[in-house]
Scaffold this active site. Structure first.
Site, PDB file in Angstrom:
ATOM      1  N   GLY A 153      63.424  46.538  19.644  1.00 42.48           N
ATOM      2  CA  GLY A 153      64.311  45.410  19.897  1.00 42.48           C
ATOM      3  C   GLY A 153      65.767  45.797  20.055  1.00 42.48           C
ATOM      4  N   THR A 201      58.931  43.591  24.903  1.00 40.47           N
ATOM      5  CA  THR A 201      58.385  44.113  23.654  1.00 40.47           C
ATOM      6  C   THR A 201      58.874  45.545  23.486  1.00 40.47           C
ATOM      7  OG1 THR A 201      56.339  44.521  22.404  1.00 40.47           O
ATOM      8  CG2 THR A 201      56.256  44.910  24.767  1.00 40.47           C
ATOM      9  N   GLY A 202      58.692  46.079  22.290  1.00 41.05           N
ATOM     10  CA  GLY A 202      59.169  47.441  22.023  1.00 41.05           C
ATOM     11  C   GLY A 202      60.335  47.432  21.061  1.00 41.05           C
ATOM     12  N   SER A 259      51.520  43.025  13.696  1.00 44.02           N
ATOM     13  CA  SER A 259      52.874  42.960  14.255  1.00 44.02           C
ATOM     14  C   SER A 259      53.360  41.537  14.433  1.00 44.02           C
ATOM     15  CB  SER A 259      52.910  43.630  15.632  1.00 44.02           C
ATOM     16  OG  SER A 259      52.355  44.905  15.562  1.00 44.02           O
ATOM     17  N   THR A 277      53.084  42.895  19.320  1.00 49.06           N
ATOM     18  CA  THR A 277      53.982  41.736  19.433  1.00 49.06           C
ATOM     19  C   THR A 277      53.661  40.961  20.699  1.00 49.06           C
ATOM     20  OG1 THR A 277      55.813  42.669  18.225  1.00 49.06           O
ATOM     21  CG2 THR A 277      56.387  41.111  19.953  1.00 49.06           C
ATOM     22  N   ARG A 294      67.083  42.490   9.015  1.00 52.90           N
ATOM     23  CA  ARG A 294      67.096  42.888  10.430  1.00 52.90           C
ATOM     24  C   ARG A 294      66.430  41.813  11.309  1.00 52.90           C
ATOM     25  NH1 ARG A 294      63.037  44.051  14.648  1.00 52.90           N
ATOM     26  NH2 ARG A 294      63.911  45.628  15.993  1.00 52.90           N
ATOM     27  N   VAL A 295      67.097  41.505  12.415  1.00 49.41           N
ATOM     28  CA  VAL A 295      66.515  40.618  13.415  1.00 49.41           C
ATOM     29  C   VAL A 295      66.426  41.410  14.712  1.00 49.41           C
ATOM     30  CG1 VAL A 295      66.918  38.536  14.803  1.00 49.41           C
ATOM     31  CG2 VAL A 295      67.356  38.494  12.342  1.00 49.41           C
ATOM     32  N   GLY A 296      65.294  41.336  15.372  1.00 50.32           N
ATOM     33  CA  GLY A 296      65.126  42.087  16.624  1.00 50.32           C
ATOM     34  C   GLY A 296      65.461  41.258  17.847  1.00 50.32           C
ATOM     35  N   ASP A 297      64.940  41.680  18.972  1.00 50.10           N
ATOM     36  CA  ASP A 297      65.205  40.997  20.241  1.00 50.10           C
ATOM     37  C   ASP A 297      64.339  39.753  20.428  1.00 50.10           C
ATOM     38  OD1 ASP A 297      62.933  42.763  20.326  1.00 50.10           O
ATOM     39  OD2 ASP A 297      62.784  42.306  22.471  1.00 50.10           O
ATOM     40  N   THR A 329      56.924  37.773  16.653  1.00 51.21           N
ATOM     41  CA  THR A 329      56.742  39.102  16.057  1.00 51.21           C
ATOM     42  C   THR A 329      57.073  39.091  14.571  1.00 51.21           C
ATOM     43  OG1 THR A 329      57.348  41.448  16.321  1.00 51.21           O
ATOM     44  CG2 THR A 329      59.137  39.870  16.474  1.00 51.21           C
TER      45      THR A 329
END
Ligand code: ASP
Length: 323
Positions: free
Chosen positions: A239, A236-237, A82, A185, A213-216, A203
Site C-alpha cells: 500500500g 493490491t500489493g 488478508s 486482498t 498503519r493504514v494502507g492504500d 483488506t
C-alpha cells in the site's frame, strides 16, 4: 525489464470476453456502448466472490449491492488471512481492517483501522449512504457500525494467532512482501448493462504491520477510483507504494486520455518503477472502462485477477514488469 510476452498473450486472449476495440464516433454522434453485458473484475483468485457479485447483478441488484455481496464473502472466509475475519493481526496482535466503496454517482465511503467488525465493506457502504463523510476511522468507525446495527466480534482466529505467535518468536521482523504467497486482498470492479461502474476494496492490511498503519485500500484514488464517465481501477500489493503514486486515480486519468485499461495499467506500473526501485515489492492494478474492456498489470510476477461476464469465468495471471 520487459513485460512478459506469454502473460500478455494470455491476457489478450480475454478479448473474446471483453472486446478491446472501442466504438469510434465523432463528437456529434451519441456513443454506443458495445453489448458486453454484466461484468465483474477482481484482484487475485476470487472466483466465488466474483460469481456472487455477478449473480447479484443478474438478480437486478445495484452495483453497490453486488460489490458488498462479493467482497463480504471473502471477508467472512477465515481461510483468507488478508481480509476481514481471520485476517493476520498487527504487531500488537489486533486485527484491524480497511475498506472502501465508490459508486457510479461518485459517492464514496471508507473505513480505516476498524476493529471487531467482520464486514468493513458493509460499513464503508453505510458511510457512503448514511453519513455526510467519506472516511471514518478507528473507534469512531466502530461506533458508527454498531449504531447502524452491526455486531462486534472477535476476528482473530486460531490460525492467524498461531502465525502471529510464531512471528514474535522468530524476532518480529516486518516484511513488505505482499504477493501470491501471502495476499488475497480483494479489490472488485463491477459494470452493469448500461456501462455504469462501481468498485470496492477490503483488506486486513499487511501482516504484523505497525499498530495504527493504514494502507492504500481504503483511500479513494489510491486503492480504488471510479469515474463513471471513463472507467474504474483498484489496486493490491504494498500500500505504501500505491499511496505515493495515487495509482488508481492515475490509471483512470490515463484512460481519460485515450489509453485502453490494459495500456493504462501498464503505464501506471511503469510510472512506479521509474520513480522508485521496487524490485522486491509487489503492486497489482486492474481496470475496466465503460465499454467493458479490461486490463491488469503488476510489478512482479504472480499477480492474478478473476474476471466474470455472463458467459464465463477466467482466472489469469497479469503481465508483470519484472520477470
Ligand atoms: N494493499 C494492501 C495494504 O497495503 C495489502 C494488499 O493489497 O495485499 O494494506
Amino acid at each position: 525489464m520487459k513485460y512478459q510476452r506469454r502473460s500478455l498473450l494470455k491476457l489478450f486472449s480475454l478479448s473474446i470476453l471483453a472486446p478491446l476495440s472501442s466504438t469510434s464516433c465523432d463528437e456529434t454522434t451519441p456513443k454506443k456502448l458495445p453489448k458486453v453485458g454484466l461484468q465483474v473484475l477482481t484482484t487475485w483468485r476470487h472466483p466465488i466472490a466474483t460469481n456472487k457479485a455477478l449473480k447479484s447483478l443478474i438478480r437486478g441488484k445495484s452495483l453497490s449491492n453486488a460489490i458488498v455481496t462479493g467482497i463480504s464473502h471473502v471477508e467472512n472466509d477465515p481461510e483468507d488471512q488478508s481480509v476481514g475475519f481471520g485476517g493476520r493481526p498487527d504487531a500488537d496482535g489486533n486485527v484491524t481492517l480497511d475498506a472502501c466503496i465508490m459508486d457510479e454517482a461518485g459517492k464514496c465511503g471508507s473505513v480505516t483501522y476498524l476493529k471487531n467488525i467482520k464486514n468493513p465493506i458493509e460499513v464503508a457502504r453505510l458511510v457512503k449512504d448514511h453519513s455526510p463523510h467519506v472516511i471514518l476511522s478507528g473507534d469512531g468507525a466502530q461506533q458508527f457500525a454498531v449504531r447502524m446495527g452491526m455486531e462486534k466480534e472477535e476476528l482473530l482466529t486460531e490460525k492467524s494467532n498461531n502465525e502471529y505467535q510464531a512471528w514474535k518468536k522468530e524476532g518480529s521482523t516486518f516484511s513488505t512482501k505482499a504477493n501470491i504467497e501471502n495476499h488475497d486482498t480483494i479489490g472488485m470492479l463491477c459494470r452493469d448493462h448500461e456501462g455504469n461502474l462501481a468498485g470496492g476494496c477490503s483488506t486486513s492490511g499487511l501482516a504484523f504491520k505497525t499498530p495504527g498503519r493504514v494502507g492504500d485500500s481504503p483511500i479513494i484514488g489510491a486503492g480504488l477510483y471510479v469515474d463513471n464517465e471513463i472507467g474504474a481501477s483498484t489496486a493490491t500489493g504494498l500500500g505504501e507504494i500505491v499511496l505515493k503514486n495515487l495509482s488508481t486515480f492515475l490509471v483512470v486519468e490515463f484512460m481519460r486520455n485515450g489509453k485502453t485499461p490494459q495500456e493504462a495499467c501498464i503505464e501506471a506500473i511503469r510510472r512506479i518503477t521509474k520513480k522508485y526501485d521496487f524490485k522486491n515489492d509487489q503492486v497489482g492494478l486492474i481496470a475496466i472502462n465503460k465499454n467493458g474492456e479490461i486490463g491488469a498489470a503488476s510489478i512482479l510476477p504472480g499477480f492474478f485477477y478473476s474476471f466474470r461476464d455472463q458467459n464465463e469465468l477466467v482466472v489469469n495471471e497479469a503481465v508483470s514488469y519484472y520477470n
